[in-house]
Design a protein around this motif. Structure first.
Motif, PDB file in Angstrom:
ATOM      1  N   THR A 181       0.832  -1.200   0.000  1.00 23.13           N
ATOM      2  CA  THR A 181       0.000   0.000   0.000  1.00 23.13           C
ATOM      3  C   THR A 181       0.867   1.251   0.000  1.00 23.13           C
ATOM      4  OG1 THR A 181      -0.105   0.222   2.411  1.00 23.13           O
ATOM      5  CG2 THR A 181      -1.746  -1.222   1.363  1.00 23.13           C
ATOM      6  N   ALA A 182       0.261   2.368  -0.370  1.00 22.72           N
ATOM      7  CA  ALA A 182       0.958   3.655  -0.316  1.00 22.72           C
ATOM      8  C   ALA A 182       1.313   4.003   1.120  1.00 22.72           C
ATOM      9  CB  ALA A 182       0.082   4.738  -0.931  1.00 22.72           C
ATOM     10  N   ARG A 234       4.473   2.162   2.166  1.00 23.74           N
ATOM     11  CA  ARG A 234       5.651   2.780   1.559  1.00 23.74           C
ATOM     12  C   ARG A 234       6.009   4.074   2.268  1.00 23.74           C
ATOM     13  NH1 ARG A 234      10.016   3.747   0.040  1.00 23.74           N
ATOM     14  NH2 ARG A 234      10.227   1.836   1.224  1.00 23.74           N
ATOM     15  N   GLU A 286      -0.505   0.636  -6.655  1.00 26.18           N
ATOM     16  CA  GLU A 286      -0.627   1.722  -5.677  1.00 26.18           C
ATOM     17  C   GLU A 286       0.699   1.979  -4.965  1.00 26.18           C
ATOM     18  OE1 GLU A 286      -2.491   2.362  -1.217  1.00 26.18           O
ATOM     19  OE2 GLU A 286      -3.482   0.933  -2.557  1.00 26.18           O
ATOM     20  N   ALA A 287       1.333   0.920  -4.509  1.00 24.47           N
ATOM     21  CA  ALA A 287       2.602   1.073  -3.784  1.00 24.47           C
ATOM     22  C   ALA A 287       3.692   1.597  -4.703  1.00 24.47           C
ATOM     23  CB  ALA A 287       3.013  -0.262  -3.171  1.00 24.47           C
ATOM     24  N   ALA A 328       3.166   5.277  -5.412  1.00 23.46           N
ATOM     25  CA  ALA A 328       3.526   6.071  -4.240  1.00 23.46           C
ATOM     26  C   ALA A 328       5.034   6.224  -4.129  1.00 23.46           C
ATOM     27  CB  ALA A 328       2.962   5.423  -2.977  1.00 23.46           C
TER      28      ALA A 328
END
Length: 382
Positions: free
Chosen positions: A230-231, A234, A252-253, A256
């Motif tokens: 996930t963001a 990170r 998403e990750a 980010a």
């Protein structure tokens, strides 16, 4: 062993702008601006920057081919180097676990591996660099870990969490528990207790990581996280100074990481396979979106070369851009300013491919031969 003093002629050489027929001279371990030494005719071959593999654990089978067969550690590392060189790798980061999984991934074994890498450093041509992969929930190992990392001469640490939290939160035993327990030298019931104990203390982990990462950052250790999903995850790692995202699991990750200027490392087997074997984000998709700084071997040393060539053949990226993912890209991530391109003044790290088959014919690291096979040998010694 002295570095070669010669000029390679007749080959197509991969420069920043692409392939070009040009002479490439090397002496004293570095690429020279002017012709020097003996001329070697390499017509029919391609000369590309040596591959910098910034994360690979395929060496495990060399140092422990069978359970318990771990007595010739130095010989195992020498065997690893031979495989790296045969696959065009001139700088290899050996990613060693420090994990509750035990066996070749246990803490005691990690110390042996790092000692073995240091012990053979003067006997290998390939530049071998140790990386520690630390399992974050091993709270009892935090107190002196920074000191041990310094003693092991580890300059690159990546953090993992492979605990099966979903099953543990339900009190269920993980799959393959018995096999894991045997590797860790525990009976299955005791191993399950250890996993449950680490899971129960999970709320203590963030603060412990904050303190450890602060020390490692002061020591100048590069840090990364593994399998960001996930963001938010990170962002948490970035706040600790871990600015390398290894194998992000989701778009998403990866997005980010890119938005914040973090480095993104993907697995070359993911490219070769056409997707993740675990169903995570496709490396091809992420590369298409510009979300990749480097490709790593992960668990298969032939894959970086194959992945770069596949990318170029597909037209997704030109050869210079594709090969940069296994040469200049990882050099930048690791801060290795002396290598990654075939430019005057850089280390004479290069891989020579057969122009037709694209198989590795020879590998030179620091101007020294680490691998050579087949007809090309006659060009050098004839």
């Amino acid at each position: 062993m002295n570095a070669l003093n010669l000029t390679l002629s007749g080959a197509e050489v991969l420069l920043d702008r692409g392939l070009a027929f040009t002479d490439l001279s090397l002496a004293d371990g570095v690429i020279q601006p002017d012709r020097t030494g003996k001329r070697i005719d390499l017509s029919g071959y391609l000369v590309l920057p040596g591959i910098i593999d910034m994360h690979g654990d395929g060496f495990e089978r060399h140092i422990a081919p069978r359970r318990g067969a771990m007595k010739q550690m130095g010989e195992g590392i020498l065997s690893v180097e031979a495989e790296l060189a045969a696959n065009g790798i001139t700088t290899g980061v050996l990613a060693q676990f420090h994990s509750w999984e035990g066996g070749v991934r246990g803490p005691e074994f990690a110390a042996q591996v790092f000692d073995a890498i240091a012990s053979v450093k003067d006997r290998v041509v390939t530049d071998l660099m140790p990386q520690l992969r630390f399992e974050t929930h091993m709270l009892d190992n935090y107190d002196d870990l920074a000191d041990r990392i310094a003693d092991w001469q580890v300059r690159y640490v990546v953090f993992n969490d492979h605990l099966p939290h979903d099953r543990l939160s339900e009190g269920r035993k993980p799959q393959r528990l018995t096999g894991q327990a045997l590797k860790a030298g525990r009976n299955p019931d005791r191993h399950f207790e250890v996993l449950m104990s680490m899971h129960a203390r999970r709320d203590e982990v963030p603060a412990a990581l904050d303190a450890l990462c602060a020390v490692l950052d002061r020591q100048g250790v590069r840090m990364g996280s593994h399998d960001d999903a996930t963001a938010q995850t990170r962002a948490e790692w970035r706040a600790r100074g871990a600015k390398i995202s290894e194998f992000p699991e989701t778009l998403e990750a990866a997005e980010a990481a890119r938005a914040a200027g973090d480095h993104i490392i993907l697995g070359s087997p993911n490219v070769v396979r056409g997707g993740s074997h675990k169903g995570n984000a496709s490396a091809l998709d992420l590369i298409t979106l510009g979300l990749c700084d480097a490709l790593a071997s992960d668990y298969h040393y032939p894959s970086p070369r194959r992945a770069a060539l596949m990318l170029a053949k597909s037209g997704l990226v030109d050869l210079a851009g594709a090969w940069a993912l296994v040469s200049s890209g990882p050099a930048r991530v690791l801060g290795l300013q002396d290598r990654g391109t075939l430019s005057a003044g850089k280390r004479a790290d290069m891989v020579i491919l057969d122009g037709q088959t694209h198989r590795v014919a020879a590998t030179l690291a620091g101007g020294r031969v680490s691998y050579m096979a087949g007809d090309i040998a006659a060009r050098f010694v004839g």
